[in-house]
Scaffold this motif. Sequence first.
Motif, PDB file in Angstrom:
ATOM      1  N   ARG A  27      44.031  28.043  43.005  1.00  0.00           N
ATOM      2  CA  ARG A  27      44.219  28.003  41.704  1.00  0.00           C
ATOM      3  C   ARG A  27      44.248  26.802  40.872  1.00  0.00           C
ATOM      4  N   LYS A  28      44.884  25.924  41.132  1.00  0.00           N
ATOM      5  CA  LYS A  28      45.014  24.506  40.120  1.00  0.00           C
ATOM      6  C   LYS A  28      43.432  24.508  40.044  1.00  0.00           C
ATOM      7  N   THR A  70      41.952  37.725  38.677  1.00  0.00           N
ATOM      8  CA  THR A  70      43.489  37.391  40.035  1.00  0.00           C
ATOM      9  C   THR A  70      42.830  38.341  41.335  1.00  0.00           C
ATOM     10  N   ASP A  71      43.392  37.719  41.717  1.00  0.00           N
ATOM     11  CA  ASP A  71      43.268  37.243  43.936  1.00  0.00           C
ATOM     12  C   ASP A  71      43.811  38.881  43.765  1.00  0.00           C
ATOM     13  N   THR A  92      41.790  28.196  27.816  1.00  0.00           N
ATOM     14  CA  THR A  92      43.473  28.110  27.790  1.00  0.00           C
ATOM     15  C   THR A  92      43.333  28.485  29.062  1.00  0.00           C
ATOM     16  N   VAL A  93      44.019  28.699  29.963  1.00  0.00           N
ATOM     17  CA  VAL A  93      44.343  29.145  31.255  1.00  0.00           C
ATOM     18  C   VAL A  93      45.899  29.281  31.700  1.00  0.00           C
ATOM     19  N   ASP A  94      46.472  30.267  31.291  1.00  0.00           N
ATOM     20  CA  ASP A  94      47.908  30.576  32.035  1.00  0.00           C
ATOM     21  C   ASP A  94      47.950  31.231  33.131  1.00  0.00           C
ATOM     22  N   GLN A  95      48.229  30.231  34.326  1.00  0.00           N
ATOM     23  CA  GLN A  95      48.424  30.492  35.618  1.00  0.00           C
ATOM     24  C   GLN A  95      49.517  31.178  36.174  1.00  0.00           C
ATOM     25  N   PHE A 124      39.229  23.451  35.779  1.00  0.00           N
ATOM     26  CA  PHE A 124      38.014  23.526  35.714  1.00  0.00           C
ATOM     27  C   PHE A 124      37.558  24.258  34.566  1.00  0.00           C
ATOM     28  N   LEU A 125      38.567  25.677  34.719  1.00  0.00           N
ATOM     29  CA  LEU A 125      38.121  25.733  33.966  1.00  0.00           C
ATOM     30  C   LEU A 125      38.600  25.672  32.535  1.00  0.00           C
ATOM     31  N   GLU A 126      39.879  24.760  32.653  1.00  0.00           N
ATOM     32  CA  GLU A 126      40.304  24.213  31.396  1.00  0.00           C
ATOM     33  C   GLU A 126      39.923  23.172  30.681  1.00  0.00           C
TER      34      GLU A 126
END
Length: 121
Positions: free
Chosen positions: A13-14, A50-51, A26-29, A19-21
């Motif tokens: 996740r991190k 989503t997993d 903008t990533v809400d995890q 990577f995406l940021e």
Amino acid sequence: MRIILAEDNDILRKSLSFFLESKGFTVDQFSDGKDALDSIKINKYDLILTDINMPGISGMEITQYVRETLNLDTPVIILTSSGVEQTELDSFDIGANEFIAKPISPAVLLVRINKLLKIKA
């Protein structure tokens, strides 16, 4: 572009979020499916990542809720470590746009995200 990332594996996740940021998203995890779904209910996302196997609520349940209850056409990419063909077929049946088996190539993920969001690389 705002992405929600629901993945219970902290390292994955991190690293995906970082990577995406780095690519301008903008990533809400979230590590829990219920928390992710609660956020989807109150925020507008351009993409749901989503997993499939999440604590609380699964990625399949999130996808089904987004399609049937919220009536959103937000693109959904399901991630899974399952190599079972039926799981992939079931994902598409409930409205997922993409299905990516782990381990995930960030470069391939980015191409699929850009394709769904119609972003020129």
